[in-house]
Scaffold this motif. Structure first.
Motif, mmCIF file in Angstrom:
data_model
loop_
_atom_site.group_PDB
_atom_site.id
_atom_site.type_symbol
_atom_site.label_atom_id
_atom_site.label_comp_id
_atom_site.label_asym_id
_atom_site.label_seq_id
_atom_site.Cartn_x
_atom_site.Cartn_y
_atom_site.Cartn_z
ATOM 1 N N TYR A 10 -6.228 4.898 25.334
ATOM 2 C CA TYR A 10 -5.862 6.330 25.814
ATOM 3 C C TYR A 10 -5.353 7.146 24.407
ATOM 4 O O TYR A 10 -4.057 6.674 23.651
ATOM 5 C CB TYR A 10 -4.714 6.814 26.769
ATOM 6 N N ARG A 11 -5.986 7.846 23.894
ATOM 7 C CA ARG A 11 -5.433 8.378 22.376
ATOM 8 C C ARG A 11 -3.737 9.387 22.870
ATOM 9 O O ARG A 11 -3.180 9.742 23.590
ATOM 10 C CB ARG A 11 -6.367 9.509 22.398
ATOM 11 N N TYR A 12 -3.035 9.365 21.442
ATOM 12 C CA TYR A 12 -1.791 10.024 21.516
ATOM 13 C C TYR A 12 -1.976 11.732 21.074
ATOM 14 O O TYR A 12 -1.720 11.026 19.888
ATOM 15 C CB TYR A 12 -0.928 9.152 21.536
ATOM 16 N N GLN A 18 -4.037 7.569 16.903
ATOM 17 C CA GLN A 18 -2.769 7.533 17.616
ATOM 18 C C GLN A 18 -3.250 6.867 18.551
ATOM 19 O O GLN A 18 -4.027 7.813 19.704
ATOM 20 C CB GLN A 18 -1.992 8.719 17.175
ATOM 21 N N TRP A 19 -2.090 5.778 19.584
ATOM 22 C CA TRP A 19 -2.560 5.397 20.573
ATOM 23 C C TRP A 19 -1.230 5.283 21.341
ATOM 24 O O TRP A 19 -0.693 5.755 21.354
ATOM 25 C CB TRP A 19 -3.522 4.238 20.788
ATOM 26 N N ILE A 20 -1.817 5.993 22.488
ATOM 27 C CA ILE A 20 -0.242 5.068 23.744
ATOM 28 C C ILE A 20 -0.268 4.331 23.900
ATOM 29 O O ILE A 20 -0.734 2.949 23.667
ATOM 30 C CB ILE A 20 -0.508 5.816 25.435
ATOM 31 N N PRO A 24 5.085 3.539 26.221
ATOM 32 C CA PRO A 24 4.766 4.882 25.422
ATOM 33 C C PRO A 24 5.611 5.698 25.281
ATOM 34 O O PRO A 24 6.668 5.492 24.824
ATOM 35 C CB PRO A 24 4.148 6.149 26.925
ATOM 36 N N GLN A 25 5.018 7.016 24.188
ATOM 37 C CA GLN A 25 5.698 7.553 23.219
ATOM 38 C C GLN A 25 6.224 8.654 24.383
ATOM 39 O O GLN A 25 7.493 9.607 24.161
ATOM 40 C CB GLN A 25 5.190 7.943 22.000
ATOM 41 N N GLY A 28 2.748 8.195 30.046
ATOM 42 C CA GLY A 28 2.023 7.509 30.822
ATOM 43 C C GLY A 28 2.536 5.858 31.290
ATOM 44 O O GLY A 28 3.325 5.034 31.281
ATOM 45 N N GLN A 31 1.399 1.468 31.186
ATOM 46 C CA GLN A 31 1.710 1.637 29.878
ATOM 47 C C GLN A 31 3.635 1.648 30.565
ATOM 48 O O GLN A 31 3.874 0.135 30.021
ATOM 49 C CB GLN A 31 1.786 2.810 29.058
ATOM 50 N N GLU A 210 6.349 17.830 27.310
ATOM 51 C CA GLU A 210 6.861 15.487 27.653
ATOM 52 C C GLU A 210 7.836 15.179 26.655
ATOM 53 O O GLU A 210 8.479 15.947 25.700
ATOM 54 C CB GLU A 210 5.354 14.873 26.635
#
Length: 333
Positions: A10-12, A18-20, A24-25, A28, A31, A210
């Motif tokens: 999944y894109r972040y 950037q990806w998740i 996760p950042q 997620g 993740q 978030e």
């Protein structure tokens, strides 16, 4: 064992590069589950190939692949030569020509695409998927990834997607009834729902968007309770919503934060011992809300219960036992 861990890429954010990641950042759920499971598997001596999360932090024993195209994933898996492929993507990222021993953890509220050698997060999820005997393995938690806080601050917490099926309005109503502010943290992809929430509960709800990293663990640890008032309607894919696994329950409990939940899906299976379960649709009076908050178990009891039930070592051992069944040629549905 050598384990190929496949998760949906999944894109972040807005940056297409950037990806998740794992972990996760920010938001997620899958993740976080995979990060914690990997903690346990690595400590058990496994070697892991991670697919679907480019840019994830480098750690000993883990190979992070930059490949996200399903057509290319097969070659990466074959080059790694795993004993087992563990799919977390509901086959979305699993190559059709994969012939390695495979198990699939179902993270969704639906019938899985691949029902052979499925693993479910709860009995409720398994029943909804039409299986009666497939393994149920709970979501893991690593206490080292959590911040334990015995003395709490004066706020309640909702952590997750800001949507009707997650019961954010119900959480706000509970918080208003008990007279304690509610912090809401998570992605709000349905702007109208968020706007209505803030307009209807202006003196109760604080929306912080978030959160990730230490800010997230601190927010969980300092809350008086985490509200997981999942509803059986308004799900993202239509139809009845059945809460499948609830990562937020184990994370909160491992932080010493008790949980107040509805009886939707997995919640009555996992919340007793770390919090209180309320009937879905029950109208909460101020007296009810105060009694519920006063009856919650202590931070120390909640943490000990969470680690005993869902600690990453325990859950990793359960997965390794199921991996061995699949590697031996056993098939279940």
């Amino acid at each position: 064992m050598k384990v190929a861990m496949v998760i949906p890429p999944y894109r972040y954010g807005a940056d297409p590069s950037q990806w998740i990641t794992v972990p996760p950042q920010g938001y997620g759920g899958i993740q976080w589950v995979v990060a914690t499971l990997m903690d346990g598997l690595l400590e058990a001596g496994c070697e892991i190939l991670l697919l679907g999360a480019p840019g994830s932090p480098v750690q000993d024993g883990v190979t992070v692949s930059d490949t996200v195209e399903t057509a290319d994933i097969h070659a990466v898996i074959e080059a790694f030569g795993p004993d087992i492929v563990h799919d977390h993507s509901n086959t979305a990222a699993l190559p059709a020509n994969n012939h390695r021993p495979t198990v699939s953890t179902h993270h969704l509220n639906s019938v899985p695409e691949l029902q052979t050698n499925g693993i479910y997060l709860s009995r409720a999820q398994r029943t909804a998927a039409g299986s009666a005997s497939a393994p149920v393995i709970r979501l893991p938690v690593n206490p080292a990834r959590c911040q334990f806080q015995e003395v709490k601050d004066d706020y309640l917490l909702f952590l997750g997607r800001v949507s009707a099926h997650k019961g954010v309005r119900e959480a706000a109503a509970f918080a208003r009834a008990v007279g304690v502010p509610l912090t809401v943290a998570g992605p709000a992809w349905e702007k109208d729902y968020l706007d209505a929430l803030l307009a209807d509960f202006p003196h109760t709800v604080r929306y912080v968007g978030e959160v990730g990293g230490s800010a997230r663990t601190r927010l969980i640890a300092h809350a008086r309770a985490q509200l997981v008032l999942s509803q059986p309607w308004g799900g993202p894919f239509g139809g009845r919503w059945i809460e499948p696994g609830a990562t937020v329950v184990s994370e909160a409990a491992a932080s010493g934060t008790p949980v107040i939940a509805t009886d939707n899906g997995c919640l009555p299976e996992i919340v007793p011992g770390v919090g209180t379960v309320l009937p879905t649709g029950r109208e909460i009076t101020p007296g009810d809300a105060k009694a519920v908050l006063a009856s919650l178990p202590t931070a120390q009891v909640v943490r000990e219960t969470a680690v005993d039930r869902w600690g990453h070592h325990t859950i990793a051992r359960q997965y390794l036992a199921v991996y061995k069944r699949a590697v031996s040629g056993e098939v279940w549905t």
